[in-house]
Design a protein around this motif. Structure first.
Motif, PDB file in Angstrom:
ATOM      1  N   GLU A 183      -2.328   4.438   2.611  1.00 10.98           N
ATOM      2  CA  GLU A 183      -2.049   3.637   1.589  1.00 10.98           C
ATOM      3  C   GLU A 183      -3.005   2.343   1.629  1.00 10.98           C
ATOM      4  O   GLU A 183      -2.845   1.771   2.783  1.00 10.98           O
ATOM      5  CB  GLU A 183      -0.677   3.457   1.401  1.00 10.98           C
ATOM      6  CG  GLU A 183       0.309   4.355   1.251  1.00 10.98           C
ATOM      7  CD  GLU A 183       1.533   3.934   1.147  1.00 10.98           C
ATOM      8  OE1 GLU A 183       2.051   2.980   0.225  1.00 10.98           O
ATOM      9  OE2 GLU A 183       2.423   4.573   1.552  1.00 10.98           O
ATOM     10  N   ASP A 184      -3.532   1.702   0.561  1.00 13.95           N
ATOM     11  CA  ASP A 184      -4.174   0.491   0.492  1.00 13.95           C
ATOM     12  C   ASP A 184      -4.224  -0.102  -0.939  1.00 13.95           C
ATOM     13  O   ASP A 184      -4.883   0.274  -1.718  1.00 13.95           O
ATOM     14  CB  ASP A 184      -5.535   0.619   0.969  1.00 13.95           C
ATOM     15  CG  ASP A 184      -6.277  -0.520   1.196  1.00 13.95           C
ATOM     16  OD1 ASP A 184      -5.916  -1.476   0.556  1.00 13.95           O
ATOM     17  OD2 ASP A 184      -7.317  -0.656   2.261  1.00 13.95           O
ATOM     18  N   ARG A 202      -5.434  -2.625  -1.976  1.00 15.49           N
ATOM     19  CA  ARG A 202      -6.585  -2.817  -2.542  1.00 15.49           C
ATOM     20  C   ARG A 202      -7.365  -1.917  -3.433  1.00 15.49           C
ATOM     21  O   ARG A 202      -7.987  -2.022  -4.370  1.00 15.49           O
ATOM     22  CB  ARG A 202      -7.540  -3.477  -1.505  1.00 15.49           C
ATOM     23  CG  ARG A 202      -7.130  -4.660  -0.886  1.00 15.49           C
ATOM     24  CD  ARG A 202      -7.671  -4.980   0.555  1.00 15.49           C
ATOM     25  NE  ARG A 202      -7.486  -3.869   1.380  1.00 15.49           N
ATOM     26  CZ  ARG A 202      -8.506  -3.788   2.473  1.00 15.49           C
ATOM     27  NH1 ARG A 202      -9.296  -4.827   3.159  1.00 15.49           N
ATOM     28  NH2 ARG A 202      -8.390  -2.641   3.192  1.00 15.49           N
TER      29      ARG A 202
END
Length: 147
Positions: free
Chosen positions: A108-109, A111
């Motif tokens: 998961e990110d 950004r």
């Protein structure tokens, strides 16, 4: 886990299908087994304890899981459909897929999510769903090839 089981039982009832012991066994094993299972992988796990459950039953039951929204189908380019449990609340993640050993790493990110939203907004586009899959070599396979 109980919510997932209740959702599946409710779906079966709504479709006029029976909640059988075989389907319950398959559901339990699927939930225990983890993510990214192919039909074959789940069948082999089930067959050890329940040899009376056939491959076709596992295949059809996984399709039912997908249809009722408790599992998501993925095709990671290895010729097999893989299934992943969909949690009660939507929990989005993306995937890194090793093209050598077929390892699948979830990540998961925020950004990336933010950038997707910004790009969509710039184009007046509303994202309903998306999937990000990155293909390459995992750390272990990179080491194997660099030595």
């Amino acid at each position: 886990m109980d919510r997932i089981k209740d959702r599946f039982r409710s779906y079966l009832s709504d479709q006029g299908l029976k909640s059988t012991q075989q389907r319950e066994i398959i559901l339990d094993e699927f939930l225990k087994a983890g993510a990214h299972l192919s039909t074959e992988e789940l069948y082999l796990k089930i067959r050890k304890k329940h040899p009376h459950i056939g491959y076709a039953t596992v295949y059809r039951t996984l399709k039912l899981f997908s249809e009722c929204g408790i599992a998501e189908e993925h095709n990671f380019g290895d010729g097999q459909t893989r299934y992943e449990t969909v949690a009660g609340e939507f929990h989005h993640h993306d995937h890194l897929i090793c093209t050598d050993c077929k390892r699948i790493i979830e990540f998961e990110d925020p950004r990336i999510e933010q950038m997707q939203d910004e790009v969509a907004a710039q184009h007046g586009f509303k994202i309903l769903n998306h999937r990000l899959e990155l293909y390459g070599l995992c750390e272990d396979c990179r080491k194997k090839y660099s030595s």
